[in-house]
Design an enzyme around this catalytic site. Structure first.
Site, PDB file in Angstrom:
ATOM      1  N   ASP A  61      50.945  83.343 -12.684  1.00  0.00           N
ATOM      2  CA  ASP A  61      50.391  81.849 -12.278  1.00  0.00           C
ATOM      3  C   ASP A  61      48.935  81.926 -12.436  1.00  0.00           C
ATOM      4  O   ASP A  61      48.207  82.675 -12.954  1.00  0.00           O
ATOM      5  CB  ASP A  61      51.250  81.353 -11.447  1.00  0.00           C
ATOM      6  CG  ASP A  61      51.760  79.890 -11.522  1.00  0.00           C
ATOM      7  OD1 ASP A  61      50.923  79.055 -11.573  1.00  0.00           O
ATOM      8  OD2 ASP A  61      52.866  79.510 -11.617  1.00  0.00           O
ATOM      9  N   HIS A 105      48.897  75.405  -8.894  1.00  0.00           N
ATOM     10  CA  HIS A 105      50.062  75.669  -9.515  1.00  0.00           C
ATOM     11  C   HIS A 105      50.543  76.933  -8.894  1.00  0.00           C
ATOM     12  O   HIS A 105      51.851  76.775  -8.269  1.00  0.00           O
ATOM     13  CB  HIS A 105      50.081  75.437 -10.930  1.00  0.00           C
ATOM     14  CG  HIS A 105      51.377  75.525 -11.635  1.00  0.00           C
ATOM     15  ND1 HIS A 105      52.227  76.577 -11.863  1.00  0.00           N
ATOM     16  CD2 HIS A 105      52.238  74.429 -12.161  1.00  0.00           C
ATOM     17  CE1 HIS A 105      53.400  76.278 -12.338  1.00  0.00           C
ATOM     18  NE2 HIS A 105      53.324  75.232 -12.532  1.00  0.00           N
ATOM     19  N   ASN A 146      59.029  71.511 -20.342  1.00  0.00           N
ATOM     20  CA  ASN A 146      58.899  70.044 -19.973  1.00  0.00           C
ATOM     21  C   ASN A 146      58.908  69.137 -21.358  1.00  0.00           C
ATOM     22  O   ASN A 146      58.574  67.987 -21.081  1.00  0.00           O
ATOM     23  CB  ASN A 146      58.031  69.717 -18.816  1.00  0.00           C
ATOM     24  CG  ASN A 146      58.167  70.818 -17.985  1.00  0.00           C
ATOM     25  OD1 ASN A 146      59.166  70.847 -17.341  1.00  0.00           O
ATOM     26  ND2 ASN A 146      56.953  70.968 -17.538  1.00  0.00           N
ATOM     27  N   SER A 199      58.906  74.340 -13.743  1.00  0.00           N
ATOM     28  CA  SER A 199      58.058  75.362 -13.189  1.00  0.00           C
ATOM     29  C   SER A 199      58.469  75.390 -11.662  1.00  0.00           C
ATOM     30  O   SER A 199      58.556  76.336 -11.092  1.00  0.00           O
ATOM     31  CB  SER A 199      56.452  74.720 -13.127  1.00  0.00           C
ATOM     32  OG  SER A 199      55.606  75.353 -14.054  1.00  0.00           O
TER      33      SER A 199
END
Length: 724
Positions: A136, A166, A256, A323
């Site tokens: 990440d 994130h 997404n 996520s």
């Protein structure tokens, strides 16, 4: 004067010769070419860049555990690299993207309850000792979480600097301490942050590969990838397959980019790969979130809407997206690894599928996969006693025929028959081979005899495998249901006919060997009877791929399906076996079946060689101690015509041990040729410049003409002086 003239002529000739051999254009063009970032996958060992290319290759980086190199090269070098016989694929580096949608406010802890994390805690399982790597934006320090360590693939940007937030949020979903505001699902995992996104450069697939390389070196148990990219990069697939071979479970966000109505195939890489658990997103009502990607690759769903978690600066934030769904599945996998340390990573994957709560359409579907990932509490006390203290008599069969029929949709593969693996029969017996048993198995479409799977262990058990990401697997319970020296028939019905691989864990192989169990792979057109003595200790993958239409000579005259067989043991292909494998190919009823024999393709000799065989209940059956490409021919095909000219190549070789494996085309499992990098064939024609060959020729002619002119002038001048 003549000597001086001759000397000048010699010098000019040398200059002209050098110019013709090394055209000036070759030095000028390289600097003008556009350069691209590429990823090169090699067959075995990474090739060193030739000395002549060092000046044009930049940013070269070779992975430590993978045969992969990243570099920046001129566009023209892409084609040259593709032609290298040691190169498997050349891909353009691609940008990565995070899989979160929004940052909004909402309630907390509902997601922990939905996946039943608190039940796992009550049972004493919190992921302790399991090493989880989160790929990440890095981890920022936070008062509610402790990190075990990490790594950054970027110089000067430590993994402890999360420029986005994130990575810290994903980390908190997994491992925030119990009792904190947004407690993690597996609070005792060993959490490692792998920074694959740079504050300045973003993230590319080459950075992802470097992260996987590090995770393999450090012996991670699980990799969490809440990220994705659009187009396939074969080098990433190679790296992931290597990680999976090292018993690392890989979990990734589906993406997404889904449509509100759930239509279309929108899952991104790396979740799209069979080796990866693809995770979809649901809300508090267990309904798919509108943007969650859809497709057949979806394997599990998890909470991904308004998930509370940690933020840099000891703050908190709510985020949504696949996520956020992904770390829920990662956490549950860590909990199951702590609960079942004896299981392989793929058995843990199967257990996640088995324990999932079916959502949407019955069975596996494109929106939710097999359903909501959740923890199922410990086995009831009497079952635990039975597991810990097995009776001397054979135990009851854990699944009847009906359950097996439904297992395809549910993905049910109960792997926790622990004592059957740990306590095999004390004196393994040799496998009987009287032939009768094999004859009975020649009709795989027939159902097992009544009562065969009801209750006790039996000598012959027929099961239907589970399709797990394109690989067929059986459960430990299936293996345990077979009596010592019995036969386990893995039957691929029409719904599973496209599967080309059966995977067995090391524990399952051990039980087959210890208890003398014969394995049978049965399809409508094929049967393989594999005695336990063929296997060595360790995991195994058996491949059986149809290859008709892939360029096999004379395949059109074959009387059965053409199959290519492989056995891969502990990651290495095994071509020859200590015991013979029996193979049967279904054929249409022929007037003279005695002429039908099994042949294998000997690639080194470029011809078919006969194995032999005989007709048994619709099948031509023979034995062999090696694997290659096999089919059935009428032996008359290889006889000579009246004129003495052979109709086609071929010779008799009995149970030949000559190697004859082939690799043709791209199979559904990802073997063969891989997508190539894009390139520009007209790069040197931009802005009106000449192509390379024209430029070189032009330069050569221009300099040559100039030298001739100089020589002519010098000659005239010399003659004038002589006259004077």
């Amino acid at each position: 004067m003549n000597k001086r003239l001759k000397r000048w002529s010699a010098i000019m000739s040398i200059v002209l010769l050098v110019n013709l051999l090394v055209p000036v254009g070759t030095f000028a063009d390289t600097d003008e070419e556009e350069k691209v970032d590429i990823i090169v996958t090699y067959k075995d060992v990474v090739s060193e860049s030739p000395d002549s290319r060092l000046s044009v290759y930049e940013n070269e980086q070779t992975m430590k555990t993978l045969p992969i190199k990243t570099m920046t090269v001129p566009v023209s070098e892409v084609e040259r690299l593709k032609e290298d016989p040691n190169v498997v694929s050349v891909s353009l580096d691609q940008p990565l993207q995070l899989m979160s949608d929004t940052r909004e406010l909402g309630e907390h802890d509902w997601n922990n309850d939905m996946v039943k994390a608190f039940d796992a805690w009550d049972d004493g399982y919190t992921g302790k000792g399991v090493k989880v790597a989160v790929f990440d934006t890095g981890f920022d320090g936070h008062q509610d979480i402790t990190y075990a360590g990490g790594h950054s693939v970027f110089e000067g940007e430590p993994y402890t600097h999360d420029h986005h937030g994130h990575g810290t949020h994903v980390a908190g979903i997994i491992g925030a301490r119990e009792g904190t505001l947004h407690q993690g699902i597996a609070p005792d995992v060993q959490l490692y942050g792998v920074k694959v996104f740079s504050q300045e450069k973003g993230g590319n697939t080459s950075d992802l590969i470097a992260g996987i390389d590090w995770a393999i070196q450090e012996g991670m148990d699980i990799i969490n990838m809440s990220l994705g990219y659009t187009n396939e990069v074969p080098a990433v697939h190679t790296a992931i397959k290597q990680a999976v071979a090292q018993e690392i479970l890989v979990v990734a966000a589906s993406g997404n980019g889904g449509k509100a109505d759930g239509s279309g195939e929108t899952i991104e890489y790396p979740a799209k790969y069979d080796e990866v658990i693809a995770v979809a997103s649901v809300d508090k009502e267990m309904k798919r979130t509108n943007t969650s990607a859809t497709g057949v690759e979806n394997e599990l769903a998890a909470p991904g809407h308004l998930i509370g978690g940690l933020a840099p600066g000891n703050k908190y934030v709510f985020m949504s997206g696949t996520s956020q769904a992904t770390p829920h599945v990662t956490s549950l996998a860590a909990i199951l690894m702590g609960k079942h340390p004896e299981l392989s990573s793929q058995q843990i994957r199967a257990l996640l599928v088995e324990q999932s709560l079916d959502l949407g359409s019955e069975g596996h579907d494109r929106l939710y996969g097999y359903g909501l990932a959740q923890y199922v509490s410990s086995t009831p006390p009497d079952e635990e006693e039975n597991e810990e203290s097995p009776a001397e008599n054979p135990q009851e069969q854990p699944s009847d025929g009906k359950e097996n029929e439904g297992s395809e949709d549910q993905g049910s593969t109960p792997p926790d028959e622990e004592e059957n693996e740990e306590s095999p029969a004390e004196v393994p017996q040799e496998q009987p081979s009287d032939g009768k048993e094999n004859e009975e198995s020649k009709n795989p479409d027939s159902a097992p005899p009544a009562g065969e799977k009801e209750g006790k262990q039996t000598a012959r058990v027929q099961v239907k495998p589970v399709n797990l990401g394109g690989v067929a697997i059986v459960s430990n319970a299936d293996v345990a249901s077979v009596l010592d020296n019995g036969t386990l028939v893995v039957f691929f019905d029409s719904a599973l006919d496209d599967l080309t691989r059966l995977a067995l864990t090391a524990d399952q192989v051990k039980e087959l060997k210890d208890r003398g169990i014969t394995l049978v792979i049965a399809k409508h057109d094929l049967e393989l009877v594999i005695p336990h003595g063929v296997f060595k200790a360790g995991d195994v993958v058996i491949e059986f791929e149809r290859v008709v239409g892939k360029g096999i000579p004379y395949a059109g005259q074959a009387k059965s399906t053409v199959y290519q067989f492989k056995i891969i043991q502990n990651g290495q292909q095994v071509r020859h076996f200590d015991e013979e494998i029996e193979m049967g190919f279904r054929v249409d009823q022929e007037k003279n079946v005695n002429n039908l024999k099994i042949y294998y393709w000997n690639e080194s000799l470029n011809e078919w060689e006969k194995i032999g065989g005989n007709y048994q209940e619709g099948f031509i059956v023979a034995r062999t101690n090696h694997f290659s490409t096999y089919t059935v021919f009428d032996s008359a095909v290889f006889e000579e015509t009246k004129s003495g000219t052979p109709i086609s190549g071929g010779k008799t070789n009995g149970n030949s041990t000559t190697e004859g494996t082939t690799n043709r085309g791209t199979s559904k499992n990802g073997t063969g040729s891989e997508p190539q990098a894009e390139e520009s064939n007209e790069q040197n024609n931009k802005d009106g410049t000449l192509p390379k060959t024209a430029t070189n020729l032009y330069n050569s002619l221009a300099i040559g003409a100039l030298l001739l002119l100089i020589g002519f002038v010098l000659l005239r001048k010399s003659k004038r002086r002589i006259v004077e």
